[in-house]
Design a protein around this motif. Structure first.
Motif, PDB file in Angstrom:
ATOM      1  N   ARG A  33       0.863  -1.179   0.000  1.00  0.00           N
ATOM      2  CA  ARG A  33       0.000   0.000   0.000  1.00  0.00           C
ATOM      3  C   ARG A  33       0.901   1.231   0.000  1.00  0.00           C
ATOM      4  NH1 ARG A  33      -5.108  -1.818   1.333  1.00  0.00           N
ATOM      5  NH2 ARG A  33      -5.113  -3.865   2.387  1.00  0.00           N
ATOM      6  N   LYS A  34       0.466   2.297  -0.622  1.00  0.00           N
ATOM      7  CA  LYS A  34       1.299   3.490  -0.692  1.00  0.00           C
ATOM      8  C   LYS A  34       1.630   4.027   0.693  1.00  0.00           C
ATOM      9  CE  LYS A  34       2.101   7.715  -3.270  1.00  0.00           C
ATOM     10  NZ  LYS A  34       1.629   8.616  -4.339  1.00  0.00           N
ATOM     11  N   GLU A  35       0.754   3.796   1.650  1.00  0.00           N
ATOM     12  CA  GLU A  35       1.001   4.301   3.002  1.00  0.00           C
ATOM     13  C   GLU A  35       2.257   3.672   3.617  1.00  0.00           C
ATOM     14  OE1 GLU A  35      -1.854   2.364   6.067  1.00  0.00           O
ATOM     15  OE2 GLU A  35      -2.902   2.289   4.140  1.00  0.00           O
ATOM     16  N   VAL A  36       2.637   2.486   3.147  1.00  0.00           N
ATOM     17  CA  VAL A  36       3.879   1.871   3.630  1.00  0.00           C
ATOM     18  C   VAL A  36       5.060   2.754   3.243  1.00  0.00           C
ATOM     19  CG1 VAL A  36       5.417  -0.120   3.461  1.00  0.00           C
ATOM     20  CG2 VAL A  36       2.929  -0.459   3.532  1.00  0.00           C
ATOM     21  N   TYR A  37       5.101   3.140   1.975  1.00  0.00           N
ATOM     22  CA  TYR A  37       6.185   4.013   1.505  1.00  0.00           C
ATOM     23  C   TYR A  37       6.153   5.371   2.212  1.00  0.00           C
ATOM     24  CZ  TYR A  37       8.485   7.470  -1.440  1.00  0.00           C
ATOM     25  OH  TYR A  37       9.255   8.519  -1.893  1.00  0.00           O
ATOM     26  N   LEU A  38       4.969   5.918   2.399  1.00  0.00           N
ATOM     27  CA  LEU A  38       4.855   7.241   3.027  1.00  0.00           C
ATOM     28  C   LEU A  38       5.365   7.214   4.473  1.00  0.00           C
ATOM     29  CD1 LEU A  38       1.376   8.403   1.663  1.00  0.00           C
ATOM     30  CD2 LEU A  38       3.655   9.094   0.876  1.00  0.00           C
ATOM     31  N   LYS A  39       5.218   6.077   5.147  1.00  0.00           N
ATOM     32  CA  LYS A  39       5.680   5.984   6.534  1.00  0.00           C
ATOM     33  C   LYS A  39       7.162   5.598   6.610  1.00  0.00           C
ATOM     34  CE  LYS A  39       4.829   3.845  11.033  1.00  0.00           C
ATOM     35  NZ  LYS A  39       4.840   5.146  11.736  1.00  0.00           N
ATOM     36  N   ILE A  40       7.568   4.621   5.820  1.00  0.00           N
ATOM     37  CA  ILE A  40       8.923   4.070   5.913  1.00  0.00           C
ATOM     38  C   ILE A  40       9.926   4.883   5.114  1.00  0.00           C
ATOM     39  CG2 ILE A  40      10.355   2.009   5.529  1.00  0.00           C
ATOM     40  CD1 ILE A  40       8.228   1.754   7.734  1.00  0.00           C
TER      41      ILE A  40
END
Length: 314
Positions: A161-168
């Motif tokens: 999910r894009k939220e993984v990239y946004l957090k990590i």
């Protein structure tokens, strides 16, 4: 339908990249964007990807004037991804036509999962099947693998999910040119998001060990120690919530490097014995053991393994 971003870094990939791009064009799921970055190639890679971009508006291509490396190029592509879901395909690999559909559907049904991978098939340079591997399917199995130094994903075979990239964030510069950048990235991601693998063989990894074996040098031990360093950093994060890189503790990182590099510096032939153990043919094993003997004529294990191989061959 959700947009799926597919990122593809490419460097001197003219031999295989057309096949890789066609794998995405032939996907049964059609709402995708393919973002390709030519990393300063000196062959025909740039021309090939530009020709595909002209034919299909879903393909966007970028170029690095100089070779920046896989980490910098992947990070550049991640920053340009517009999709709700993000996946990858390396420029010399392949995937089946249902790959995007299967992974996307899994994430839609399992909204508690942030990272999903699949089984992988290993193919030769000409595309023939050499083997396959399944990975643990549940998050508990994945976490157990991480704790026991077994990597539970095919690095380029996951969808997030894009939220993984946004957090990590992206891949860490420290791993540029050393390998294990994707393992470090997914290890960090797995600490914050649940993971899974589907059993289907959706990704095809082109296995080409010959060039590395033939061109291996005494300083390439860093390609082996980097795995141990990545694992050690992962365990440090589990225990303390952070690691030497995140804390910018360069002295601690240097000590960690020296710890794992010490055996290779003490015995320069060790790297050749390791590669000989991993070689798939007797001729490769003998070739590497000869180099081991030449590198350290005082190490008796080199002669033992060499004589053992020669005896078996005869």
């Amino acid at each position: 339908m959700e947009l799926v971003s597919v990122i593809m870094p490419a460097y001197n990939a003219e031999k295989y990249i057309e096949q890789a791009i066609n794998c995405i064009i032939r996907q049964s799921y059609v709402n995708w964007e393919l973002i390709i970055c030519d990393d300063g190639s000196i062959d025909g890679t740039r021309e090939i990807i530009e020709s595909f971009a002209l034919m299909d508006k879903r393909i966007r291509c970028y170029h690095n004037e100089n070779n920046l490396g896989i980490v910098a190029t992947r990070n550049k592509l991640l920053a340009k991804a517009k999709g709700e879901f993000i996946t990858m395909l390396d420029a010399d690999d392949l995937c089946v036509a249902e790959r995007i559909s299967v992974l996307r559907n899994f994430l839609l049904v399992n909204d508690h999962v942030g990272i999903v991978g699949s089984g992988v098939q290993f193919i030769s340079q000409n595309g023939s099947l050499k083997g396959e591997r399944k990975y643990p399917e549940t998050n508990s199995e994945i976490q157990n693998n991480l704790l026991n130094e077994k990597f539970p994903f095919c690095g380029a075979g996951v969808m997030i999910r894009k939220e993984v990239y946004l957090k990590i964030g992206g891949y860490r510069d420290y791993f540029e040119g050393k390998a294990w950048d994707d393992h470090d990235w997914l290890f960090r991601s797995s600490m914050h998001f649940k993971g899974a693998n589907v059993p289907e063989m959706l990704y095809q990894y082109r296995d080409n060990p010959e060039s590395f074996m033939r061109n291996i040098g005494p300083m390439d031990y860093k390609k082996f120690t980097i795995k141990k360093i990545a694992i050690a950093l992962g365990k440090q994060r589990i225990l303390t919530g952070s690691d030497f890189l995140e804390d910018k503790d360069f002295e601690g990182l240097k000590n960690l490097e020296e710890l794992h590099e010490k055996p290779f510096k003490k015995d320069p032939s060790l790297i050749y014995r390791i590669m000989a153990a991993r070689a798939k043919t007797n001729s490769e094993k003998i070739y590497l053991l000869k180099k081991a003997i030449k590198k350290n004529i005082f190490e008796l294990r080199n002669y033992y393994y060499f004589l053992k191989m020669v005896t078996n061959k005869s």
